[in-house]
Design an enzyme around this catalytic site. Sequence first.
Site, short mmCIF file in Angstrom:
data_model
loop_
_atom_site.label_atom_id
_atom_site.label_comp_id
_atom_site.label_asym_id
_atom_site.label_seq_id
_atom_site.Cartn_x
_atom_site.Cartn_y
_atom_site.Cartn_z
N ARG A 77 -7.35 -2.64 -5.39
CA ARG A 77 -7.13 -1.85 -4.28
C ARG A 77 -7.59 -0.35 -4.38
O ARG A 77 -7.05 0.25 -5.78
CB ARG A 77 -5.99 -1.80 -3.65
CG ARG A 77 -5.78 -3.58 -3.12
CD ARG A 77 -4.58 -3.38 -1.98
NE ARG A 77 -4.75 -2.71 -0.88
CZ ARG A 77 -3.62 -2.61 0.04
NH1 ARG A 77 -2.29 -3.04 -0.38
NH2 ARG A 77 -3.95 -1.86 1.05
N GLY A 120 0.80 -1.25 -0.04
CA GLY A 120 -0.21 -0.05 0.24
C GLY A 120 0.84 1.28 0.14
O GLY A 120 0.59 2.25 -0.86
N GLU A 178 -4.98 -1.98 11.30
CA GLU A 178 -3.87 -3.01 11.30
C GLU A 178 -4.01 -4.07 12.25
O GLU A 178 -3.30 -5.19 12.25
CB GLU A 178 -2.69 -2.47 10.91
CG GLU A 178 -2.01 -1.82 12.14
CD GLU A 178 -0.99 -0.70 11.67
OE1 GLU A 178 0.13 -0.60 12.13
OE2 GLU A 178 -1.44 0.39 10.76
#
Length: 433
Positions: free
Chosen positions: A123, A95, A315
Amino acid sequence: MTAPSWAAPHATTPLDATVEVPGSKSLTNRYLLLAAIAAEPTHLVAPLHSRDSALMIEAIRALGAGVAVEPGGDVHVTPAATITGGGTIDVGLAGTVMRFVPPLAALADGDVHLDGDARARERPMAAVTRALGALGVAVTHDGEPTDAFPLTVHGTGGLEGGEIEIDASSSSQFVSALLLVAPRMRNGLTLTHVGDTLPSQPHIDMTLAVLRERGVEARELGHGRWRVEPGMVAGGRVVVEPDLSNAGPFLAAALAAGGTVRVPRWPATTTQPGDDLRDILTAMGARVVLDGDTLAVTGTGTLRGLDLDLSRAGELAPTLAALAVLADSPTRLRGIGHLRGHETDRLAALVTEITRLGGSAHELPDGLAIDPAPLHGAVVETYHDHRMATFGAVVGLAVAGVEVLDVATTAKTLPDFPGMWRRMLAPGGTPTA
């Protein structure tokens, strides 16, 4: 070809281990990008070496920076005299690379082509591509505007900057991507977020902090609004903190298996959202002590579920979900709807794998509900997601017969997770980074 499965070690005795966690992925990749546009060389001490950081290194090399990895693992970056176009960059499934590098490529003196893994093409990217459009940089595929990989950034050699608005509801990385390159914009950048939610605010705070560390004037003007002034980015020596989110599975192991796990070099103050683990694991029943720079987590035999807003630190959700399936009361993890756009749809993946293990879980509009249920061994799918692999490893400590498909996906952020995990379980275990 099906990836081989890894038999997750099952703990038979309480743990007593010290785990040396490698450098923060989020910090390493921010420092690498800034090093490429700095006014002088940068020396990174104890950075992460993993697939994600290797992809960032190759990206800044392709754009003109010089990168030398020293025998001890430190990294020396010579900034690019000119951001050079004409190359092709692999963003993998990182990312930070897929979001941070296109704005850097906009400074190039020509076209830069970018593509990545199959999942990278799915994504969210629109906030970055449309922001670049607003700044006068075309982003296309086969000559047509695009918001997805593969794409070509038609570098203009420089950016005026000014004021723009973006919707960063699906990832704070969109904000960080633009702020990191803003010192090289002739007018700096004032950036406003116009979406309904803003996940992972600590990662934006991290971006502002690393900019200020490197001598850039960067500040939050108000909620959802930031300003970075144009100016020189300093180089010099930078020590990278250990990755506190990657420490999560190892610390969680103390609750799943009993005993104590210690992580040295824990920073006294940090912008990493992984630091929230100290309070969260305490609330779940652990004894948590920070002694000097060593964090020690001890399982007490109690493992409670929580109703937890994780919007700051999404996360951590897979690690906490692993503990939740072992807890004696229900868990609700909220504020993490954006995880549907991560390496995989993490909410769907966690529900599927918890159910496969015999657990009880279902999706909420913005999170997960997990209830106590008898568990059994199963083969856990990882979906090319490193945090799904560590989820399976944590559950396997307490549930015999758990196997993890494609545990090698952990190399995205932890270069030797299986070896570190095995050594943690050895008597007097002292796994190293």
